[in-house]
Design a protein around this motif. Structure first.
Motif, short mmCIF file in Angstrom:
data_model
loop_
_atom_site.label_atom_id
_atom_site.label_comp_id
_atom_site.label_asym_id
_atom_site.label_seq_id
_atom_site.Cartn_x
_atom_site.Cartn_y
_atom_site.Cartn_z
N GLN A 187 48.02 17.32 8.83
CA GLN A 187 47.87 16.14 9.79
C GLN A 187 49.15 15.30 9.74
OE1 GLN A 187 44.86 14.65 6.66
NE2 GLN A 187 45.77 12.78 7.22
N LEU A 188 49.06 14.30 10.67
CA LEU A 188 50.22 13.45 11.03
C LEU A 188 50.09 12.36 9.89
CD1 LEU A 188 50.07 12.87 14.74
CD2 LEU A 188 51.39 14.31 13.59
N THR A 189 51.27 11.75 9.78
CA THR A 189 51.35 10.62 8.94
C THR A 189 51.54 9.48 9.55
OG1 THR A 189 53.78 10.76 8.35
CG2 THR A 189 52.39 12.14 7.13
N PRO A 190 51.69 8.22 9.07
CA PRO A 190 51.90 7.11 9.89
C PRO A 190 53.34 6.83 10.27
CG PRO A 190 50.39 6.26 8.06
CD PRO A 190 50.77 7.80 7.65
N LYS A 191 54.26 7.64 9.53
CA LYS A 191 55.58 7.42 9.99
C LYS A 191 55.69 7.96 11.68
CE LYS A 191 60.18 9.04 8.70
NZ LYS A 191 61.21 9.90 7.81
N VAL A 192 54.93 8.71 12.10
CA VAL A 192 55.14 9.16 13.60
C VAL A 192 54.86 7.92 14.26
CG1 VAL A 192 53.63 10.22 15.53
CG2 VAL A 192 53.86 11.54 13.15
N GLU A 211 62.32 20.94 21.11
CA GLU A 211 61.13 21.04 22.08
C GLU A 211 59.92 21.65 21.15
OE1 GLU A 211 59.98 23.33 26.20
OE2 GLU A 211 61.28 24.32 24.74
N LYS A 212 60.00 22.54 20.25
CA LYS A 212 59.01 23.04 19.58
C LYS A 212 58.61 21.88 18.59
CE LYS A 212 60.25 27.98 19.99
NZ LYS A 212 60.93 29.03 19.18
N GLY A 213 59.45 21.29 18.11
CA GLY A 213 59.11 20.39 16.87
C GLY A 213 58.23 19.31 17.33
N LEU A 214 58.88 18.61 18.73
CA LEU A 214 57.94 17.99 19.52
C LEU A 214 56.69 18.37 20.07
CD1 LEU A 214 60.69 16.02 21.61
CD2 LEU A 214 59.62 15.24 19.49
N ALA A 215 56.60 19.45 20.17
CA ALA A 215 55.29 19.85 20.82
C ALA A 215 54.42 20.22 19.55
CB ALA A 215 55.55 21.46 21.37
N VAL A 216 54.60 20.31 18.32
CA VAL A 216 53.67 20.48 17.18
C VAL A 216 53.26 19.03 16.97
CG1 VAL A 216 53.77 20.51 14.72
CG2 VAL A 216 54.98 22.26 15.99
N LEU A 217 54.42 17.95 17.03
CA LEU A 217 53.57 16.41 17.11
C LEU A 217 52.63 16.12 17.91
CD1 LEU A 217 57.00 14.61 16.16
CD2 LEU A 217 55.12 15.39 14.37
N ARG A 218 52.88 16.58 19.19
CA ARG A 218 51.86 16.35 20.28
C ARG A 218 50.76 16.91 20.15
NH1 ARG A 218 56.68 16.53 23.68
NH2 ARG A 218 55.84 18.85 24.31
N ALA A 219 50.71 18.18 19.56
CA ALA A 219 49.30 18.96 19.58
C ALA A 219 48.10 18.17 18.74
CB ALA A 219 49.76 20.20 18.68
N GLU A 247 57.38 18.20 7.53
CA GLU A 247 56.76 17.95 6.64
C GLU A 247 57.84 17.21 5.57
OE1 GLU A 247 53.69 19.21 2.87
OE2 GLU A 247 54.72 20.89 4.11
N ALA A 248 58.91 17.71 5.63
CA ALA A 248 60.24 17.38 4.59
C ALA A 248 60.62 16.00 5.17
CB ALA A 248 61.09 18.35 4.86
N LEU A 249 60.40 15.88 6.43
CA LEU A 249 61.15 14.43 7.02
C LEU A 249 59.67 13.33 6.75
CD1 LEU A 249 62.88 15.74 10.23
CD2 LEU A 249 63.77 14.73 8.21
N GLY A 250 58.71 13.79 6.62
CA GLY A 250 57.72 12.56 6.62
C GLY A 250 56.71 12.60 7.69
N TYR A 251 56.69 13.25 8.52
CA TYR A 251 55.70 13.01 9.70
C TYR A 251 54.76 13.79 9.67
CZ TYR A 251 60.13 11.08 11.85
OH TYR A 251 61.14 10.08 12.16
N VAL A 252 54.36 14.89 8.84
CA VAL A 252 53.18 15.36 8.69
C VAL A 252 52.80 15.60 7.10
CG1 VAL A 252 53.34 16.44 10.90
CG2 VAL A 252 54.02 18.00 8.97
N ARG A 292 58.32 26.96 10.37
CA ARG A 292 59.47 26.38 10.27
C ARG A 292 59.43 25.03 10.84
NH1 ARG A 292 61.49 31.19 12.32
NH2 ARG A 292 61.72 30.61 14.10
N MET A 293 58.77 24.74 12.13
CA MET A 293 58.50 23.34 12.34
C MET A 293 57.83 22.33 11.38
SD MET A 293 60.36 23.42 15.38
CE MET A 293 61.09 24.72 14.62
N ILE A 294 56.66 23.01 11.20
CA ILE A 294 55.82 22.26 10.03
C ILE A 294 56.75 22.08 8.60
CG2 ILE A 294 53.88 22.42 8.54
CD1 ILE A 294 52.91 21.60 11.13
N TYR A 295 57.10 22.97 8.33
CA TYR A 295 58.12 22.58 7.05
C TYR A 295 59.16 21.48 7.21
CZ TYR A 295 61.20 23.18 3.10
OH TYR A 295 62.12 22.91 1.88
N THR A 296 59.83 21.47 8.26
CA THR A 296 60.80 20.42 8.85
C THR A 296 59.98 19.32 8.75
OG1 THR A 296 62.05 22.13 9.72
CG2 THR A 296 62.64 19.78 10.01
#
Length: 264
Positions: free
Chosen positions: A74-79, A19-27, A59-64, A53-57
């Motif tokens: 900032q977001l990446t096109p992978k989103v 839930e927190k990870g998705l909240a970060v993306l939506r922000a 970023e590691a996955l390539g979404y920010v 923790r959310m941003i680190y994860t």
């Protein structure tokens, strides 16, 4: 029938980290294109350590990603992959595209399809007409139901009590001097749309912008989307739109509705 999980079990299964990870993306949005870690925490109402923790994860996955100089995230096109996967899985879009393209060609105006989400309509398909339109609404854009043709087309298919409840569930903000914000006034417009089969918006969301829309109905008899054509006031009057484009929008929506019924 398979037993449904109890509320206690359902709550235990709920993953707060996700839930927190998705909240970060939506922000991240047009107002917050880039953010520092502190701004992420503030925007999502989570602690700075959780935000880290959310941003680190992510970023590691390539979404920010973090800018090398400003150190802002900032977001990446992978989103976009997530939204694209939805469109790929949405058979309605595939079925509707040929009809929407034909409508855009016939009218010369931009034609769209939106799907309902809570009190909004989300753009899932768009065919740009050959004539200029001042408003750009890319796929994924959201518009409120209460003051738009597509939203009213969808609301007009609901039971009046359900439509009223949806209207009352969110703020009805005046987007322009022409926006209807009184629930009873909007309900009257929905009654008219129910009789005619189409709904209109006359400069209620953007000045200079009119739309005419009709609902797409599934084989269960429920509206699942709406087709709308953008008709700028620089080229059209409302009377012309209803007379010339109204029947075409109705035919397009009916053709899509009939086509999706054969798939289920």
């Amino acid at each position: 029938m398979k037993d449904q999980p109890s509320q206690e079990v359902a709550d235990a299964l709920f993953n707060q980290s996700l839930e927190k990870g998705l909240a970060v993306l939506r922000a991240f949005d047009a107002r917050r294109r880039t953010m520092t870690l502190a701004e992420v925490a503030e925007a999502t109402a989570i602690t700075k350590s959780s935000a880290q923790r959310m941003i680190y994860t992510l970023e590691a996955l390539g979404y920010v990603k973090k800018h090398a100089t400003t150190r802002r995230y900032q977001l990446t096109p992978k989103v976009m992959e997530i939204g694209y996967n939805y469109l790929e899985a949405d058979t309605l879009v595939d079925v509707a595209n040929p009809f929407l393209a034909e409508l855009a060609t016939t009218t010369g105006e931009t034609t769209n399809m939106t799907e309902p989400y809570e009190t909004q309509m989300v753009y899932v398909a768009r065919f740009v007409g050959h004539q200029f339109i001042p408003i750009h609404m890319p796929i994924g854009s959201r518009i409120p139901m209460y003051c738009t043709g597509s939203g009213r087309a969808y609301l007009s298919t609901l039971a009046p009590a359900d439509a009223r409840a949806l209207l009352q569930s969110g703020p009805l903000t005046a987007r322009t001097p022409h926006t209807r914000t009184n629930v009873d006034d909007i309900m009257a417009l929905l009654a008219t749309a129910r009789e005619r089969g189409y709904a209109c918006n006359n400069e209620e969301l953007f000045l200079g912008d009119m739309t005419i829309a009709a609902p797409i109905i599934s084989n269960q008899g429920a509206a699942v989307a709406a087709v709308h054509v953008v008709t700028p006031t620089s080229r059209w009057t409302l009377e012309e739109v209803e007379k010339k484009i109204g029947p075409l929008v109705l035919e397009c929506a009916r053709s899509i509705s009939n086509s999706i019924r054969t798939l289920t």
